[in-house]
Write an enzyme that holds these catalytic residues in place. Structure first.
Site, short mmCIF file in Angstrom:
data_model
loop_
_atom_site.label_atom_id
_atom_site.label_comp_id
_atom_site.label_asym_id
_atom_site.label_seq_id
_atom_site.Cartn_x
_atom_site.Cartn_y
_atom_site.Cartn_z
N GLU A 1 35.69 37.35 40.58
CA GLU A 1 35.80 36.92 39.28
C GLU A 1 37.03 37.82 37.96
O GLU A 1 37.24 36.19 37.59
CB GLU A 1 34.66 36.29 38.76
CG GLU A 1 33.64 35.44 39.65
CD GLU A 1 33.24 36.42 40.50
OE1 GLU A 1 33.03 35.67 41.78
OE2 GLU A 1 33.41 37.84 41.34
N ASN B 1 39.26 33.72 49.07
CA ASN B 1 40.24 32.86 48.91
C ASN B 1 41.23 33.16 49.49
O ASN B 1 41.20 34.26 50.09
CB ASN B 1 40.18 32.86 47.54
CG ASN B 1 41.31 34.14 47.23
OD1 ASN B 1 42.06 34.51 47.05
ND2 ASN B 1 40.73 35.23 46.40
N PRO C 1 36.62 45.85 55.18
CA PRO C 1 35.12 44.81 54.73
C PRO C 1 35.31 44.78 53.14
O PRO C 1 36.14 45.68 52.54
CB PRO C 1 35.23 46.13 55.03
CG PRO C 1 35.34 47.16 55.89
CD PRO C 1 36.89 47.68 55.76
N ARG C 2 34.83 43.62 53.00
CA ARG C 2 34.74 42.96 51.53
C ARG C 2 33.90 44.33 51.11
O ARG C 2 33.63 44.61 50.09
CB ARG C 2 33.53 41.64 51.60
CG ARG C 2 33.12 41.67 50.67
CD ARG C 2 34.41 41.03 49.71
NE ARG C 2 33.66 40.25 48.39
CZ ARG C 2 34.94 39.32 47.94
NH1 ARG C 2 36.37 39.20 47.87
NH2 ARG C 2 34.23 38.47 46.77
N GLY D 1 41.15 48.53 46.14
CA GLY D 1 42.27 47.97 44.81
C GLY D 1 43.26 48.22 45.50
O GLY D 1 44.63 47.87 45.19
N GLU D 2 43.79 47.68 47.14
CA GLU D 2 44.78 48.12 47.72
C GLU D 2 45.49 46.46 49.20
O GLU D 2 46.01 47.31 49.81
CB GLU D 2 45.18 49.63 48.61
CG GLU D 2 45.04 50.60 47.25
CD GLU D 2 45.20 52.34 48.11
OE1 GLU D 2 45.51 52.48 47.86
OE2 GLU D 2 44.72 51.97 49.47
N ILE E 1 44.31 33.02 48.36
CA ILE E 1 45.42 32.46 47.94
C ILE E 1 46.58 34.11 48.25
O ILE E 1 47.99 34.08 47.60
CB ILE E 1 45.05 32.68 46.20
CG1 ILE E 1 44.67 30.51 46.07
CG2 ILE E 1 46.47 32.59 45.29
CD1 ILE E 1 43.26 30.21 44.81
N GLU E 2 45.45 35.03 47.81
CA GLU E 2 46.36 36.19 48.01
C GLU E 2 47.40 36.84 48.70
O GLU E 2 48.24 37.09 48.62
CB GLU E 2 45.19 36.96 48.05
CG GLU E 2 44.25 37.81 46.63
CD GLU E 2 43.50 38.72 46.15
OE1 GLU E 2 43.45 39.59 47.54
OE2 GLU E 2 42.57 39.12 45.40
#
Length: 442
Positions: free
Chosen positions: A72, A356, A282-283, A331-332, A358-359
């Site tokens: 978010e 998502n 992994p998430r 962050g990568e 979109i990335e």
């Protein structure tokens, strides 16, 4: 339920019960924070903020942005940047350490210049929010995505802080489940809605919201750190084989994806071709070790990003014998996505729904997603129709898509699709004055 009659008598009774429930379960909430703090000590830090008490001098008369966690917050980055450029001060509230760390990483200058405060969201008690409002005196609040916390909403309404749903959506399963329930009635407590699409706007309107603007998806405007793209561009030519990145894989999907990887590898070898390198991300960071163990137990040769790549994302080991590179870093993601010829977005083979798309589209990569896309209806439906995302229905569909004759297949133009859906930041900035004016004129 009309926004003018919030809270209804039924909602008032619910809020009383909700408060009593929070009082009864509060010791467990504290235990949860301390339990999570075993792996991430930040959960235990700055506890005073969760009670509406602050050590550092608050940034006052700014815009309050609530982004519960990392995803978010990242969707809010372009909007926060635009607000800062317009001279606004910002107070960001998070619940998870990942979101808080990323906020500090993204806006060090604003923090240093006393343009921004980053704090924990208060506990769900009116007195906690009252102290938060007294300290920061926010002009208005923007809640990202689908965060409907009853006391937050009711306290904003009670204390005169306009609270808007931003980048708003009401996914199909939630919308159908919530009909006639208190969660749906909570929509009436918001001052307005900045919705992702016409479909989402219609859903909020059906629940009684009237102060609505359709602004699109902010993630289309997310900035990408150039060093991640540059590092991938250096490494990619040295891999000498296709790359498939599995992004944000959630607990419960590993069996499907591991079976797909093994079967696809066998098909490539049978065709006399070098199998792809699979990058498995992994998430949740707490699953890094567990996921690596699962991949190794399946007979795959696994290497970890932390072992084979340096701090500057330079290769420090030979990946020639590697079947799966485990992305055990935060962050990568854009680095992992930029290396790919095909991206699988996690969550789509789990009932809780896909993350998502979109990335990967932002770095112009074709996308595969499983059957469960109710969480990302916009822009997933539009992306599927445009031919830039493949909507897989079964495990066999996944295996076929990863085969030597189908990998990276795409029917649409990602550039055209992306250009058509960008610009949500500008539309949101443009819509806010009118929405705020509608609130003050009531």
């Amino acid at each position: 339920m009309s926004v003018h009659s919030f809270p209804s008598p039924r909602m008032r009774w619910f809020l009383r019960f909700y408060t009593l429930l929070w009082v009864a379960l509060f010791p467990f909430a504290m235990l949860y924070l301390f339990w999570r703090g075993r792996k991430d000590g930040m959960y235990r830090e700055f506890l005073n903020e969760r009670f509406g008490a602050y050590i550092d001098k608050p940034v006052t008369n700014g815009v309050w942005v609530h982004a519960v966690s990392l995803g978010e917050f990242r969707s809010a980055v372009p909007l926060i940047s635009a607000l800062l450029e317009r001279g606004e001060k910002i107070v960001i509230t998070n619940f998870t350490p990942a979101g808080r760390r990323e906020a500090r990483k993204q806006f060090p200058e604003a923090i240093a210049n006393n343009q921004m405060s980053i704090i924990w969201v208060p506990f769900e008690f009116d007195w906690c929010f009252r102290k938060f409002f007294q300290s920061f005196r926010p002009k208005y609040g923007l809640v990202m995505e689908v965060e409907y916390w009853p006391r937050m909403i009711a306290s904003c309404h009670k204390h005169g802080v306009p609270l808007f749903i931003c980048n708003g959506q009401y996914p199909t399963k939630s919308f159908e489940r919530d009909q006639g329930r208190m969660r749906a009635e909570l929509v009436g407590g918001f001052a307005g809605v900045l919705a992702k699409s016409d479909l989402q706007a219609d859903r909020f309107r059906s629940l009684g919201a009237t102060n609505i603007a359709v602004t699109g998806e902010l993630r289309f405007d997310q900035p990408i750190a150039p060093h991640l793209l540059q590092a991938a561009a250096v490494i990619k030519p040295n891999l000498l084989r296709p790359v498939v990145t599995l992004a944000s894989v959630v607990l419960g999907e590993d069996e499907t994806y591991i079976a797909g990887i093994k079967t696809a590898r066998a098909a490539w070898l049978k065709a006399g071709k070098t199998p792809p390198l699979f990058i498995y991300v992994p998430r949740a960071p707490e699953r890094f070790d567990e996921t690596g163990a699962l991949l190794s137990a399946a007979g795959l040769n696994v290497m970890k990003r932390s072992d084979v790549l340096g701090d500057a994302l330079d290769l420090t080991a030979d990946l020639a014998g590697c079947d799966v590179l485990l992305g055990d870093s935060m962050g990568e993601m854009y680095f992992y996505l930029s290396l790919a010829d095909q991206v699988i977005v996690g969550g789509g083979f789990h009932p809780k729904g896909a993350h998502n798309v979109i990335e990967p589209l932002a770095v112009r990569k074709p996308v595969l997603v499983g059957p469960e896309i109710w969480t990302i209806e916009y822009p997933a439906f539009e992306a599927i129709e445009a031919g830039v995302v493949q909507h897989l229905q079964t495990d066999d569909d996944l295996i076929r898509a990863l085969g030597p004759n189908a990998l990276g297949e795409i029917k649409g133009d990602i550039d055209v699709f992306y250009a058509a859906h960008a610009g949500a930041t500008r539309r949101t900035i443009d819509a806010l004055p009118e929405l705020l004016s509608a609130v003050t004129s009531r």
